[in-house]
Design a protein around this motif. Structure first.
Motif, PDB file in Angstrom:
ATOM      1  N   PRO A 171       9.395  -6.432  16.769  1.00 45.53           N
ATOM      2  CA  PRO A 171       9.087  -5.143  16.139  1.00 45.53           C
ATOM      3  C   PRO A 171       9.407  -3.960  17.035  1.00 45.53           C
ATOM      4  O   PRO A 171       9.210  -4.005  18.251  1.00 45.53           O
ATOM      5  CB  PRO A 171       7.577  -5.240  15.863  1.00 45.53           C
ATOM      6  N   ILE A 172       9.938  -2.910  16.427  1.00 47.55           N
ATOM      7  CA  ILE A 172      10.173  -1.637  17.122  1.00 47.55           C
ATOM      8  C   ILE A 172       9.015  -0.685  16.826  1.00 47.55           C
ATOM      9  O   ILE A 172       8.340  -0.214  17.722  1.00 47.55           O
ATOM     10  CB  ILE A 172      11.517  -1.018  16.685  1.00 47.55           C
ATOM     11  N   PHE A 173       8.778  -0.405  15.548  1.00 49.04           N
ATOM     12  CA  PHE A 173       7.588   0.348  15.129  1.00 49.04           C
ATOM     13  C   PHE A 173       7.423   0.175  13.624  1.00 49.04           C
ATOM     14  O   PHE A 173       8.309  -0.351  12.940  1.00 49.04           O
ATOM     15  CB  PHE A 173       7.662   1.833  15.512  1.00 49.04           C
ATOM     16  N   SER A 174       6.275   0.606  13.106  1.00 48.07           N
ATOM     17  CA  SER A 174       5.969   0.479  11.685  1.00 48.07           C
ATOM     18  C   SER A 174       5.610   1.838  11.106  1.00 48.07           C
ATOM     19  O   SER A 174       5.219   2.756  11.825  1.00 48.07           O
ATOM     20  CB  SER A 174       4.804  -0.500  11.469  1.00 48.07           C
ATOM     21  N   GLN A 175       5.749   1.953   9.768  1.00 50.49           N
ATOM     22  CA  GLN A 175       5.370   3.168   9.050  1.00 50.49           C
ATOM     23  C   GLN A 175       4.622   2.770   7.779  1.00 50.49           C
ATOM     24  O   GLN A 175       5.032   1.845   7.071  1.00 50.49           O
ATOM     25  CB  GLN A 175       6.610   3.978   8.646  1.00 50.49           C
ATOM     26  N   THR A 176       3.514   3.463   7.493  1.00 52.40           N
ATOM     27  CA  THR A 176       2.829   3.307   6.216  1.00 52.40           C
ATOM     28  C   THR A 176       3.424   4.315   5.250  1.00 52.40           C
ATOM     29  O   THR A 176       3.397   5.521   5.504  1.00 52.40           O
ATOM     30  CB  THR A 176       1.318   3.525   6.363  1.00 52.40           C
ATOM     31  N   ILE A 177       3.983   3.844   4.125  1.00 53.96           N
ATOM     32  CA  ILE A 177       4.712   4.731   3.228  1.00 53.96           C
ATOM     33  C   ILE A 177       3.965   5.000   1.921  1.00 53.96           C
ATOM     34  O   ILE A 177       4.401   5.848   1.138  1.00 53.96           O
ATOM     35  CB  ILE A 177       6.116   4.172   2.927  1.00 53.96           C
ATOM     36  N   TRP A 178       2.845   4.301   1.671  1.00 56.77           N
ATOM     37  CA  TRP A 178       2.089   4.520   0.421  1.00 56.77           C
ATOM     38  C   TRP A 178       0.701   3.956   0.609  1.00 56.77           C
ATOM     39  O   TRP A 178       0.526   2.933   1.270  1.00 56.77           O
ATOM     40  CB  TRP A 178       2.808   3.829  -0.739  1.00 56.77           C
ATOM     41  N   TYR A 179      -0.320   4.644   0.021  1.00 56.45           N
ATOM     42  CA  TYR A 179      -1.710   4.195   0.182  1.00 56.45           C
ATOM     43  C   TYR A 179      -2.538   4.675  -1.001  1.00 56.45           C
ATOM     44  O   TYR A 179      -2.432   5.827  -1.441  1.00 56.45           O
ATOM     45  CB  TYR A 179      -2.304   4.757   1.478  1.00 56.45           C
ATOM     46  N   GLU A 180      -3.383   3.771  -1.550  1.00 54.65           N
ATOM     47  CA  GLU A 180      -4.424   4.127  -2.509  1.00 54.65           C
ATOM     48  C   GLU A 180      -5.615   3.206  -2.278  1.00 54.65           C
ATOM     49  O   GLU A 180      -5.456   2.086  -1.766  1.00 54.65           O
ATOM     50  CB  GLU A 180      -3.934   3.980  -3.956  1.00 54.65           C
ATOM     51  N   ASP A 181      -6.811   3.679  -2.650  1.00 56.95           N
ATOM     52  CA  ASP A 181      -8.006   2.845  -2.562  1.00 56.95           C
ATOM     53  C   ASP A 181      -8.926   3.170  -3.731  1.00 56.95           C
ATOM     54  O   ASP A 181      -8.486   3.766  -4.729  1.00 56.95           O
ATOM     55  CB  ASP A 181      -8.706   3.002  -1.202  1.00 56.95           C
ATOM     56  N   SER A 182     -10.202   2.767  -3.607  1.00 53.47           N
ATOM     57  CA  SER A 182     -11.135   2.906  -4.723  1.00 53.47           C
ATOM     58  C   SER A 182     -11.398   4.357  -5.113  1.00 53.47           C
ATOM     59  O   SER A 182     -11.932   4.618  -6.190  1.00 53.47           O
ATOM     60  CB  SER A 182     -12.462   2.217  -4.374  1.00 53.47           C
ATOM     61  N   ARG A 183     -11.024   5.304  -4.267  1.00 53.64           N
ATOM     62  CA  ARG A 183     -11.192   6.710  -4.618  1.00 53.64           C
ATOM     63  C   ARG A 183     -10.106   7.201  -5.567  1.00 53.64           C
ATOM     64  O   ARG A 183     -10.263   8.265  -6.180  1.00 53.64           O
ATOM     65  CB  ARG A 183     -11.182   7.559  -3.342  1.00 53.64           C
ATOM     66  N   ASP A 184      -9.014   6.456  -5.679  1.00 54.21           N
ATOM     67  CA  ASP A 184      -7.912   6.833  -6.565  1.00 54.21           C
ATOM     68  C   ASP A 184      -8.065   6.118  -7.903  1.00 54.21           C
ATOM     69  O   ASP A 184      -8.299   4.905  -7.944  1.00 54.21           O
ATOM     70  CB  ASP A 184      -6.572   6.464  -5.921  1.00 54.21           C
ATOM     71  N   PRO A 185      -7.908   6.836  -9.018  1.00 52.73           N
ATOM     72  CA  PRO A 185      -8.084   6.199 -10.335  1.00 52.73           C
ATOM     73  C   PRO A 185      -7.102   5.044 -10.535  1.00 52.73           C
ATOM     74  O   PRO A 185      -5.949   5.111 -10.112  1.00 52.73           O
ATOM     75  CB  PRO A 185      -7.804   7.349 -11.318  1.00 52.73           C
ATOM     76  N   SER A 186      -7.573   3.965 -11.169  1.00 51.08           N
ATOM     77  CA  SER A 186      -6.700   2.846 -11.506  1.00 51.08           C
ATOM     78  C   SER A 186      -5.769   3.248 -12.645  1.00 51.08           C
ATOM     79  O   SER A 186      -6.229   3.728 -13.685  1.00 51.08           O
ATOM     80  CB  SER A 186      -7.533   1.627 -11.905  1.00 51.08           C
ATOM     81  N   GLU A 187      -4.459   3.044 -12.466  1.00 50.81           N
ATOM     82  CA  GLU A 187      -3.496   3.497 -13.462  1.00 50.81           C
ATOM     83  C   GLU A 187      -3.506   2.617 -14.711  1.00 50.81           C
ATOM     84  O   GLU A 187      -3.309   3.103 -15.821  1.00 50.81           O
ATOM     85  CB  GLU A 187      -2.089   3.528 -12.852  1.00 50.81           C
ATOM     86  N   GLU A 188      -3.650   1.295 -14.531  1.00 50.73           N
ATOM     87  CA  GLU A 188      -3.669   0.338 -15.635  1.00 50.73           C
ATOM     88  C   GLU A 188      -2.420   0.445 -16.502  1.00 50.73           C
ATOM     89  O   GLU A 188      -2.460   0.298 -17.726  1.00 50.73           O
ATOM     90  CB  GLU A 188      -4.940   0.492 -16.477  1.00 50.73           C
ATOM     91  N   GLU A 189      -1.284   0.756 -15.882  1.00 54.15           N
ATOM     92  CA  GLU A 189       0.020   0.735 -16.515  1.00 54.15           C
ATOM     93  C   GLU A 189       1.068   0.619 -15.419  1.00 54.15           C
ATOM     94  O   GLU A 189       0.774   0.854 -14.246  1.00 54.15           O
ATOM     95  CB  GLU A 189       0.263   1.990 -17.351  1.00 54.15           C
ATOM     96  N   TRP A 190       2.262   0.238 -15.809  1.00 51.30           N
ATOM     97  CA  TRP A 190       3.311   0.080 -14.801  1.00 51.30           C
ATOM     98  C   TRP A 190       3.796   1.443 -14.325  1.00 51.30           C
ATOM     99  O   TRP A 190       4.150   2.305 -15.129  1.00 51.30           O
ATOM    100  CB  TRP A 190       4.476  -0.736 -15.364  1.00 51.30           C
ATOM    101  N   ILE A 191       3.775   1.615 -13.017  1.00 46.58           N
ATOM    102  CA  ILE A 191       4.144   2.875 -12.369  1.00 46.58           C
ATOM    103  C   ILE A 191       5.345   2.626 -11.468  1.00 46.58           C
ATOM    104  O   ILE A 191       5.370   1.656 -10.695  1.00 46.58           O
ATOM    105  CB  ILE A 191       2.982   3.445 -11.537  1.00 46.58           C
ATOM    106  N   LEU A 192       6.350   3.504 -11.543  1.00 45.23           N
ATOM    107  CA  LEU A 192       7.504   3.439 -10.648  1.00 45.23           C
ATOM    108  C   LEU A 192       7.252   4.324  -9.430  1.00 45.23           C
ATOM    109  O   LEU A 192       6.900   5.496  -9.567  1.00 45.23           O
ATOM    110  CB  LEU A 192       8.768   3.898 -11.369  1.00 45.23           C
TER     111      LEU A 192
END
Length: 747
Positions: A287-308
């Motif tokens: 490994p050289i380094f890592s990046q977090t590119i997307w994040y959601e948790d219980s504070r974010d509403p559940s979409e319950e549909e396919w999201i691009l």
């Protein structure tokens, strides 16, 4: 039989309620006291049950719950609509499939295609809740947009039309693509991650219906048999892609895309975490380094549909760029419940992962070329009349164009200049010349491909004053220093046999007792006069001798000793720090630096803070021989400390214990830790009582810590409120107790 919760209240929401009250509206639409519940297509009957759970056996002397006027009626259907909100993107020359879904209205449905591109056709019958469109996307030289328009009609004659844009990417920018429908490409799942087509899923009211984002398969974090991620405890997992070759895309900006369907707990806290991380690997797959590119948790509403999702930046706003030296890229989808509660939701599904090269820099020209001239070295750009001079700071950055970075700079042939260094990464020639003369120098730059260029110049250094010693203080006459707290100048002999501390020195302590025990917390500063930094000095060393004898061996954070500097007399920067966690006693010399010079004025101060009033019967801290030197000079070597050291030490005696419960109050968690500080305990015992004096829990453990999960004697979690506890610890042959303490639980 599958049960669906449609309404609930607990003690935090209705405490003290004594009135008839209708429920809140559930789901879309109006209804007053009605709870609107969608009926699954497979359902033919329905059952309704009312559930009461006291949870514990405390404070159950209330009236309870009464139910009346139960009704089930047919609600008006939702308006007819077409989903999803947008269609998936295509890639030139590759197969394409999109599925449209009719919702609301009165089934059954019939479809019409109003307009479409020639390469796209409907599949199967034009009746039913879904319309599938497929074909082969045409080859394109750049991103191209096509449009398709459809119409759906329900059994009552209601009609809705909708048009969609279909974006087709050029195939030459595609680095990786996987819709999981064909053979496995080397994905590595852990935890509950697995590949599925949903054929074994139970019939529940909310779930991702096939087909998914692409026709057949997807990866799912959850259990097929129950369509949730409830394992009875906290769980987590990672779905890692194969290592994707990116060596041909150095410095290219990437787009990383995927589609997801997500249903998790809704709570104002960091639970049910979902995030996407990318890792860059070198040719050895390290490994050289890592990046977090997307994040959601219980504070974010559940979409319950396919999201691009299409990410070109990480969550910090940094672009996703293939770094120098990267050979492989790996994408990881992470899911963590954090705890074992409220895990009876569907979970997270991933499909249609892609990596595209969006912007790539043009290829560099062959071979590097140094653009700096000899006149640039002999005359600095900001001062055409400047000449290199002994004792005056000098800096020039050699410039280069072309070739393939990174570049490496070096002295090739000829002379080097005493006092100047050449940075191999930046090409900066800097320092303070120490010897006059005429120097014939050759500089060489080499690029990543081994191509190089050289520059040969004559650099003249004229005579000048070279200052090494900027400031020196042995405290024989230190009237300009400012002292607070116990700091003072003395020769009382409290430094024991420390050879570095002789005659007059600065001392934090009391001469008559050789300690800093005043009965409470003590602190103070010893501040130097203003020190003038001569022109041309770029970096300095701060030096001092010390004898330090403070509390040691009972943890960090007490008897703090530190050295700070300021360039304006207002803002201070800590350059040295030790406390009760560092070995003591010690008698030694310190050389701190190099420190970059930010101003022509400098202040130094020595700080002492006992933090509390306990165990302050140690000698303290003595300082001598403070100096500031030009870092361009050879720094002095620290003297070797004496082989043995004796000093006035504290009188032996028992330490006073401190009893704690951490955290207190207990919020958002179910655990607190009882502990004792200041003594070496063999055994700890704890008893917890309610306010009536009834014993609700007890436990014991070896050592000085005991973890309690806020349960009662039979294992049930205690209700919110205030409780009393007593801690007893065994020290030697004796037992020490805390007395009655309070603990609050507010979950």
């Amino acid at each position: 039989m599958t049960w669906q919760t449609i309404w609930e209240l607990d003690s935090t929401e209705c405490y003290g309620m004594r009135e008839w009250k209708g429920p809140e509206v559930y789901g879309p639409g109006e209804g007053g006291d009605w709870i609107k519940v969608p009926v699954p297509q497979w359902a033919s009957t329905v059952k309704l049950k009312f559930v009461f759970d006291a949870v514990d056996n405390v404070m159950n002397d209330y009236l309870g719950w009464l139910i009346d006027d139960v009704k089930i009626a047919i609600a008006e259907p939702e308006p007819l609509s077409i989903g999803p909100d947008r269609l998936p993107e295509g890639i030139g020359g590759q197969s394409y499939t999109a599925t449209l879904v009719a919702k609301g209205g009165a089934p059954p449905y019939s479809w019409r295609v109003l307009s479409k591109p020639d390469w796209l056709d409907p599949q199967g019958c034009l009746t039913g809740p879904r319309l599938t469109l497929s074909g082969t996307a045409p080859e394109v030289d750049e991103t191209t947009t096509y449009q398709v328009c459809v119409s759906v009609q329900d059994s009552r004659g209601n009609t809705v039309d909708r048009c969609y844009d279909i974006i087709v990417e050029a195939s030459y920018g595609v680095i990786f693509q996987d819709d999981f429908d064909e053979e496995d490409k080397g994905w590595l799942p852990s935890g509950l991650w697995h590949r599925t087509d949903g054929s074994n899923w139970p019939q529940v009211s909310v779930k991702p219906e096939p087909p998914y984002a692409s026709p057949d398969f997807c990866y799912y974090y959850g259990k097929d048999e129950t369509l949730d991620y409830d394992t009875g405890s906290a769980n987590s997992g990672e779905l890692s892609s194969p290592q994707i070759e990116v060596s041909e895309y150095q410095n290219c900006e990437l787009l990383i895309g995927w589609k997801y369907w997500r249903q998790v707990e809704s709570y104002d806290g960091e639970y049910d975490k979902t995030w996407v991380e990318i890792s860059w690997l070198d040719s050895n797959r390290d490994p050289i380094f890592s990046q977090t590119i997307w994040y959601e948790d219980s504070r974010d509403p559940s979409e319950e549909e396919w999201i691009l999702v299409e990410q070109t930046q990480d969550i910090g706003g940094e672009p996703i760029v293939v770094p120098e030296g990267a050979t492989y890229l790996q994408i990881s989808f992470h899911f963590s419940t954090v705890d074992g509660y409220a895990n009876d939701y569907v979970g997270w599904l991933i499909d249609d992962v892609k990596v595209l090269a969006v912007i790539c820099p043009p290829p560099p020209p062959e071979g590097p070329q140094i653009t700096t001239t000899c006149s640039d070295l002999d005359q600095l750009p900001e001062d055409p009349n400047y000449e290199a001079q002994v004792g005056v700071y000098y800096e020039v950055t050699l410039e280069v164009t072309g070739g393939t970075p990174p570049y490496t700079w070096s002295w090739d042939e000829g002379d080097t200049i005493p006092g100047l260094t050449l940075d191999p990464q930046t090409g900066t020639l800097s320092g303070t010349p120490t010897q006059a003369g005429t120097y014939n120098c050759t500089f060489k730059v080499t690029d990543a491909n081994g191509l190089y260029d050289t520059l040969s110049c004559t650099i003249r250094v004229k005579e000048g004053e070279y200052i090494c010693e900027i400031f020196e203080e042995d405290f024989s006459d230190a009237q300009a220093w400012e002292a607070s707290g116990l700091w003072h100048i003395t020769n009382a002999g409290c430094a024991g046999q420390c050879e570095q501390i002789v005659e007059d020195y600065a001392y934090f302590g009391q001469d008559e007792t050789c300690n800093y025990a005043t009965g409470g917390r003590v602190q103070g500063y010893l501040t130097s006069p203003q020190i003038t930094i001569p022109d041309g000095v770029q970096n300095i060393y701060v030096c001092f001798d010390q004898f330090r004898y403070v509390e040691y061996g009972y943890g960090y954070g007490y008897d703090e000793t530190f050295v700070e500097i300021s360039w304006d007399g207002i803002n201070w920067w800590t350059i040295w720090y030790e406390d009760s966690g560092d070995p003591s006693p010690e008698c030694d010399s310190w050389v701190i630096g190099p420190i970059f010079v930010e101003s022509d004025t400098l202040w130094i101060r020595f700080g002492f803070d006992s933090v509390d009033g306990l165990y302050n019967n140690y000698p303290g801290w003595a300082i001598d021989n403070v100096s500031v030197i030009n870092a361009a000079c050879q720094p002095p070597a620290p003297p070797v400390p004496p082989a043995s050291l004796s000093a006035v030490g504290p009188k032996a005696g028992p330490r006073e214990p401190t009893f704690l419960a951490v955290p207190n109050p207990v919020r958002d968690v179910h655990t607190t830790t009882f502990m004792v500080r200041g003594v070496e305990a063999e055994l700890i015992r704890v008893e917890v009582y309610d306010l009536s004096g009834r014993l609700v829990w007890q436990g014991e453990a070896p050592g000085s810590r005991l973890v309690w999960h806020t349960e009662d004697l039979v294992g049930n979690y205690l209700a919110n409120g205030v409780y009393l506890y007593v801690i007893r610890v065994k020290v030697g042959d004796s037992w020490i107790h805390s007395g009655i303490q309070k603990l609050a639980i507010y979950r």
